[in-house]
Write an enzyme that holds these catalytic residues in place. Structure first.
Site, PDB file in Angstrom:
ATOM      1  N   ARG A 150       0.809  -1.246  -0.088  1.00 29.82           N
ATOM      2  CA  ARG A 150      -0.076  -0.055   0.156  1.00 29.82           C
ATOM      3  C   ARG A 150       0.825   1.252  -0.028  1.00 29.82           C
ATOM      4  O   ARG A 150       1.647   1.513   1.094  1.00 29.82           O
ATOM      5  CB  ARG A 150      -0.877   0.209   1.298  1.00 29.82           C
ATOM      6  CG  ARG A 150      -1.845  -1.307   1.292  1.00 29.82           C
ATOM      7  CD  ARG A 150      -2.896  -1.170   2.149  1.00 29.82           C
ATOM      8  NE  ARG A 150      -3.704  -2.252   1.880  1.00 29.82           N
ATOM      9  CZ  ARG A 150      -4.865  -2.718   2.592  1.00 29.82           C
ATOM     10  NH1 ARG A 150      -5.493  -1.575   3.365  1.00 29.82           N
ATOM     11  NH2 ARG A 150      -5.818  -3.739   2.030  1.00 29.82           N
ATOM     12  N   GLU A 164       0.678   4.241   1.081  1.00 32.41           N
ATOM     13  CA  GLU A 164       0.105   4.977   2.017  1.00 32.41           C
ATOM     14  C   GLU A 164       1.241   6.052   2.354  1.00 32.41           C
ATOM     15  O   GLU A 164       2.348   5.580   2.633  1.00 32.41           O
ATOM     16  CB  GLU A 164      -0.573   4.476   2.927  1.00 32.41           C
ATOM     17  CG  GLU A 164      -1.786   3.645   2.990  1.00 32.41           C
ATOM     18  CD  GLU A 164      -2.484   2.942   3.813  1.00 32.41           C
ATOM     19  OE1 GLU A 164      -3.696   2.861   4.056  1.00 32.41           O
ATOM     20  OE2 GLU A 164      -1.577   2.146   4.395  1.00 32.41           O
ATOM     21  N   ARG A 208       1.333   2.533  12.889  1.00 34.97           N
ATOM     22  CA  ARG A 208       0.613   1.517  12.563  1.00 34.97           C
ATOM     23  C   ARG A 208       0.506   0.758  11.227  1.00 34.97           C
ATOM     24  O   ARG A 208      -0.517   0.069  10.766  1.00 34.97           O
ATOM     25  CB  ARG A 208      -0.818   1.212  13.259  1.00 34.97           C
ATOM     26  CG  ARG A 208      -1.578   2.454  12.844  1.00 34.97           C
ATOM     27  CD  ARG A 208      -2.808   2.679  13.855  1.00 34.97           C
ATOM     28  NE  ARG A 208      -3.329   3.890  13.656  1.00 34.97           N
ATOM     29  CZ  ARG A 208      -4.364   4.030  12.776  1.00 34.97           C
ATOM     30  NH1 ARG A 208      -4.715   3.176  11.959  1.00 34.97           N
ATOM     31  NH2 ARG A 208      -4.544   5.354  12.599  1.00 34.97           N
ATOM     32  N   HIS A 209       1.159   1.628  10.272  1.00 37.54           N
ATOM     33  CA  HIS A 209       1.139   1.507   8.949  1.00 37.54           C
ATOM     34  C   HIS A 209       2.441   1.118   8.240  1.00 37.54           C
ATOM     35  O   HIS A 209       3.403   1.843   8.657  1.00 37.54           O
ATOM     36  CB  HIS A 209       0.592   2.822   8.133  1.00 37.54           C
ATOM     37  CG  HIS A 209      -0.980   3.058   8.164  1.00 37.54           C
ATOM     38  ND1 HIS A 209      -1.457   3.822   9.414  1.00 37.54           N
ATOM     39  CD2 HIS A 209      -1.865   2.414   7.835  1.00 37.54           C
ATOM     40  CE1 HIS A 209      -2.633   3.768   9.175  1.00 37.54           C
ATOM     41  NE2 HIS A 209      -3.013   3.005   8.259  1.00 37.54           N
ATOM     42  N   GLU A 241      -7.288  -0.740  14.442  1.00 38.91           N
ATOM     43  CA  GLU A 241      -8.201  -1.814  13.786  1.00 38.91           C
ATOM     44  C   GLU A 241      -7.477  -2.866  13.324  1.00 38.91           C
ATOM     45  O   GLU A 241      -5.983  -2.741  13.064  1.00 38.91           O
ATOM     46  CB  GLU A 241      -8.479  -1.094  12.429  1.00 38.91           C
ATOM     47  CG  GLU A 241      -9.210  -2.088  11.507  1.00 38.91           C
ATOM     48  CD  GLU A 241      -9.696  -1.496  10.056  1.00 38.91           C
ATOM     49  OE1 GLU A 241      -9.813  -0.236   9.703  1.00 38.91           O
ATOM     50  OE2 GLU A 241      -9.416  -2.155   9.298  1.00 38.91           O
ATOM     51  N   SER A 276     -10.929  -6.239   8.840  1.00 36.70           N
ATOM     52  CA  SER A 276     -11.988  -5.660   8.211  1.00 36.70           C
ATOM     53  C   SER A 276     -12.442  -7.053   7.349  1.00 36.70           C
ATOM     54  O   SER A 276     -11.993  -7.680   6.746  1.00 36.70           O
ATOM     55  CB  SER A 276     -11.901  -4.497   7.081  1.00 36.70           C
ATOM     56  OG  SER A 276     -11.368  -3.485   7.898  1.00 36.70           O
ATOM     57  N   ARG A 281      -0.298  -6.161  12.747  1.00 32.80           N
ATOM     58  CA  ARG A 281      -1.184  -5.443  13.739  1.00 32.80           C
ATOM     59  C   ARG A 281      -1.576  -6.361  14.832  1.00 32.80           C
ATOM     60  O   ARG A 281      -1.602  -5.993  16.117  1.00 32.80           O
ATOM     61  CB  ARG A 281      -2.575  -4.978  13.054  1.00 32.80           C
ATOM     62  CG  ARG A 281      -2.315  -3.950  11.978  1.00 32.80           C
ATOM     63  CD  ARG A 281      -2.386  -2.555  12.588  1.00 32.80           C
ATOM     64  NE  ARG A 281      -2.424  -1.565  11.600  1.00 32.80           N
ATOM     65  CZ  ARG A 281      -3.322  -0.981  11.026  1.00 32.80           C
ATOM     66  NH1 ARG A 281      -4.658  -1.132  11.262  1.00 32.80           N
ATOM     67  NH2 ARG A 281      -3.393   0.167   9.937  1.00 32.80           N
TER      68      ARG A 281
HETATM   69  P1  ATP Z   1      -6.632   1.482   8.584  1.00 35.80           P
HETATM   70  O1  ATP Z   1      -7.944   2.020   8.712  1.00 35.80           O
HETATM   71  O2  ATP Z   1      -6.193   0.914   9.958  1.00 35.80           O
HETATM   72  O3  ATP Z   1      -5.398   2.174   7.839  1.00 35.80           O
HETATM   73  P2  ATP Z   1      -7.616  -0.006   6.713  1.00 35.80           P
HETATM   74  O4  ATP Z   1      -9.184  -0.152   6.797  1.00 35.80           O
HETATM   75  O5  ATP Z   1      -7.294   0.904   5.408  1.00 35.80           O
HETATM   76  O6  ATP Z   1      -6.706  -0.133   7.806  1.00 35.80           O
HETATM   77  P3  ATP Z   1      -8.028  -2.650   5.230  1.00 35.80           P
HETATM   78  O7  ATP Z   1      -8.080  -2.235   3.815  1.00 35.80           O
HETATM   79  O8  ATP Z   1      -9.386  -2.867   5.707  1.00 35.80           O
HETATM   80  O9  ATP Z   1      -7.245  -1.791   6.066  1.00 35.80           O
HETATM   81  O10 ATP Z   1      -7.174  -3.915   5.350  1.00 35.80           O
HETATM   82  C1  ATP Z   1      -7.260  -5.103   6.227  1.00 35.80           C
HETATM   83  C2  ATP Z   1      -6.410  -5.155   7.404  1.00 35.80           C
HETATM   84  O11 ATP Z   1      -5.127  -5.143   6.918  1.00 35.80           O
HETATM   85  C3  ATP Z   1      -6.438  -3.841   8.261  1.00 35.80           C
HETATM   86  O12 ATP Z   1      -7.357  -4.163   9.498  1.00 35.80           O
HETATM   87  C4  ATP Z   1      -5.266  -3.988   8.917  1.00 35.80           C
HETATM   88  O13 ATP Z   1      -4.972  -4.913  10.103  1.00 35.80           O
HETATM   89  C5  ATP Z   1      -4.249  -4.305   7.809  1.00 35.80           C
HETATM   90  N1  ATP Z   1      -3.579  -3.138   7.076  1.00 35.80           N
HETATM   91  C6  ATP Z   1      -4.320  -2.443   6.353  1.00 35.80           C
HETATM   92  N2  ATP Z   1      -3.462  -1.560   5.752  1.00 35.80           N
HETATM   93  C7  ATP Z   1      -2.115  -1.723   6.522  1.00 35.80           C
HETATM   94  C8  ATP Z   1      -0.946  -1.160   6.585  1.00 35.80           C
HETATM   95  N3  ATP Z   1      -0.727  -0.171   5.837  1.00 35.80           N
HETATM   96  N4  ATP Z   1       0.159  -1.428   7.215  1.00 35.80           N
HETATM   97  C9  ATP Z   1      -0.254  -2.715   8.308  1.00 35.80           C
HETATM   98  N5  ATP Z   1      -1.384  -3.355   8.198  1.00 35.80           N
HETATM   99  C10 ATP Z   1      -2.504  -2.718   7.464  1.00 35.80           C
HETATM  100 MG    MG Z   2     -10.377  -1.599   7.160  1.00 34.28          MG
END
Ligand code: ATP
Ligand code: MG
Length: 438
Positions: A220, A222, A228-229, A361, A364, A412
């Site tokens: 990702r 991001e 936490r990312h 989180e 999901s 996480r």
């Molecule tokens: P957040 O809102 O915490 O950034 P998200 O809702 O964007 O997460 P999802 O697309 O729902 O993330 O991805 C499912 C799971 O993957 C998340 O609940 C989280 O545990 C993990 N996850 C997602 N993005 C990341 C990241 N950039 N780094 C670490 N773990 C991640």
């Molecule tokens: Mg999510």
């Protein structure tokens, strides 16, 4: 420098017992400490399981051997062959009087940072020399727990009849049409690193494999830099046919409880070393409706309007109130991905859920849309072109059962279990906004 030759380790440090008294053993590891007390020299050799003291009294070992030991630098790799002696004063209760020492690799000085004693260094320096960082047992403990967590995931899902799959990480289209993708060049075409196995695991529901899981990387792009990312992370994904959101929420909470129970049983030493406060959650976990969640946040003066995603402060405020893992259910359809199934009685709400740790989180999931017309409609509502998803939609044309699943961030979960506040602590070589090497 010596060669290993026919020598092999006979014992790890932690394996010595009274039964080994006066026995000849061969140990192998890194020089943790060197102390010369005049008349007697001590080497402490460290391996994966702990430390063992090598005692070299002038009266009992040759000058040659003493000389060899005193020339050693800390963190050099040695093998030591000698006789085990029980000694209360030695750490671990045993010492070895060496007959021979092989120096297999002399460490350079100074070290990037100290491994024994008080380690006073920042995370970035540690990550630059992660190999050295892991020589500290409290750091290695995190990764031993990580190993147990992933083993427990497999045990649980395999026992429950899930089949492990592997899906491609180089893809032509974005999973959710998001912008947080890493483009790569794929011969003469543009491609992307996949942000989630979502579409592929759903397509497997049409294959008849019924219950699948994948443990694999997600990428990702991001931009933000948080605790936490990561930009590359491991995701634990499941998808189950003939199931709804409630079914897979039960699987998720039972799996989390199973993992924590297993880690507490099998990693006692490691959890103690890292001072983890992990507790088994009480099942069933609380199911908090989205509406109730934003009400809690609003009561704590953190404004969230209906239809908005929860901000980090909102997640923290709600987590503080609940104090354990909990689910948030009944999310507004508009803020959940196109593949989340709207609720039968009220399509403004969806059969999507998040599993929350009090601080962030961790997963999901949702029951998915399996009706192709509704799926296309939801794509268009969310500004996506169904034509870009032909390969995916095809799987819905020829018999797609109702299905549901979730994605759980491995890091996480491991952060939560090891009580770490920075996600970079639980992955060997973090990829973040600034870090691509090593
Ligand atoms: P957040 O809102 O915490 O950034 P998200 O809702 O964007 O997460 P999802 O697309 O729902 O993330 O991805 C499912 C799971 O993957 C998340 O609940 C989280 O545990 C993990 N996850 C997602 N993005 C990341 C990241 N950039 N780094 C670490 N773990 C991640
Ligand atoms: Mg999510």
């Amino acid at each position: 420098m010596n060669k290993m030759g026919e020598w092999r380790r006979s014992h790890y440090s932690g394996q010595l017992s009274s039964e080994n008294q006066d026995e000849e053993v061969t140990i192998a590891g890194w020089v943790h400490e060197i102390r010369d007390l005049g008349g007697v020299m001590f080497l402490v050799v460290r391996d994966r399981e702990g430390e063992i003291q090598i005692t070299l009294p002038d009266s009992k070992v040759s000058d040659n051997l003493s000389q060899k030991a005193s020339n050693l630098n800390k963190e050099s790799v040695v093998m030591v062959r000698g006789i085990v002696k029980e000694d209360e004063r030695a750490p671990g209760g045993f010492e070895i009087i060496p007959e021979q020492i092989k120096v297999l690799s002399q460490a350079k000085t100074p070290l990037p940072f100290e491994v024994s004693g008080n380690v006073n260094t920042d995370l970035s320096t540690r990550l630059n020399s992660r190999f050295l960082d892991l020589r500290r047992s409290e750091i290695a403990s995190i990764f031993k727990v990580r190993n147990t967590v992933l083993t427990k995931v497999r045990e649980f899902l395999e026992t429950d009849g899930f089949i492990e799959i592997n899906t491609p990480k180089m893809v032509a289209t974005a999973t959710e049409g998001g912008t947080d993708l890493f483009p790569i060049s794929y011969f003469e075409r543009e491609a992307f690193l996949n942000q989630s196995p979502q579409l592929f695991k759903q397509m497997m529901m049409s294959s008849g494999l019924d219950k699948v899981y994948e443990i694999g990387p997600i990428f990702r792009a991001e931009e933000h830099d948080t605790h936490r990312h990561l930009n590359e992370s491991i995701s634990i994904d499941i998808e189950s046919a003939f199931a709804d959101h409630n079914d897979v929420m039960e699987i998720l909470e039972e799996m989390i409880a199973y993992i924590i129970e297993g880690v507490k049983k099998e990693c006692k030493k490691e959890l103690k070393e890292i001072d983890s406060k992990v507790e088994e959650p009480e099942l069933p976990l609380k199911r908090l409706r989205y509406e109730e969640a934003i009400e809690i946040a609003n009561q704590k003066d953190i404004d969230v309007l209906w239809g908005e995603d929860l901000s980090t402060p909102a997640e923290k405020a709600i987590g503080e109130e609940i104090g354990d893992y909990y689910f948030i259910v009944d999310w507004p359809s508009e803020i959940k991905p196109f593949y989340a199934q709207p609720k039968d009685e009220n399509s403004d709400l969806s059969k999507a859920f998040d599993l929350m740790h009090p601080e962030f989180e961790i997963s999901s999931g949702a029951q998915r849309v399996h009706n192709i017309e509704l799926l296309k409609e939801r794509m268009i509502q969310q500004g996506l072109d169904p034509n870009d998803f032909d390969f995916y939609l095809d799987a819905f044309e020829y018999g797609m059962p109702p299905h549901a699943g979730w994605g759980l961030g491995a890091e996480r979960l491991i952060m939560a279990i090891t009580s770490q506040s920075n996600i970079r602590e639980v992955i060997l070589f973090p990829r973040d906004r600034k870090r691509l090497i090593p």
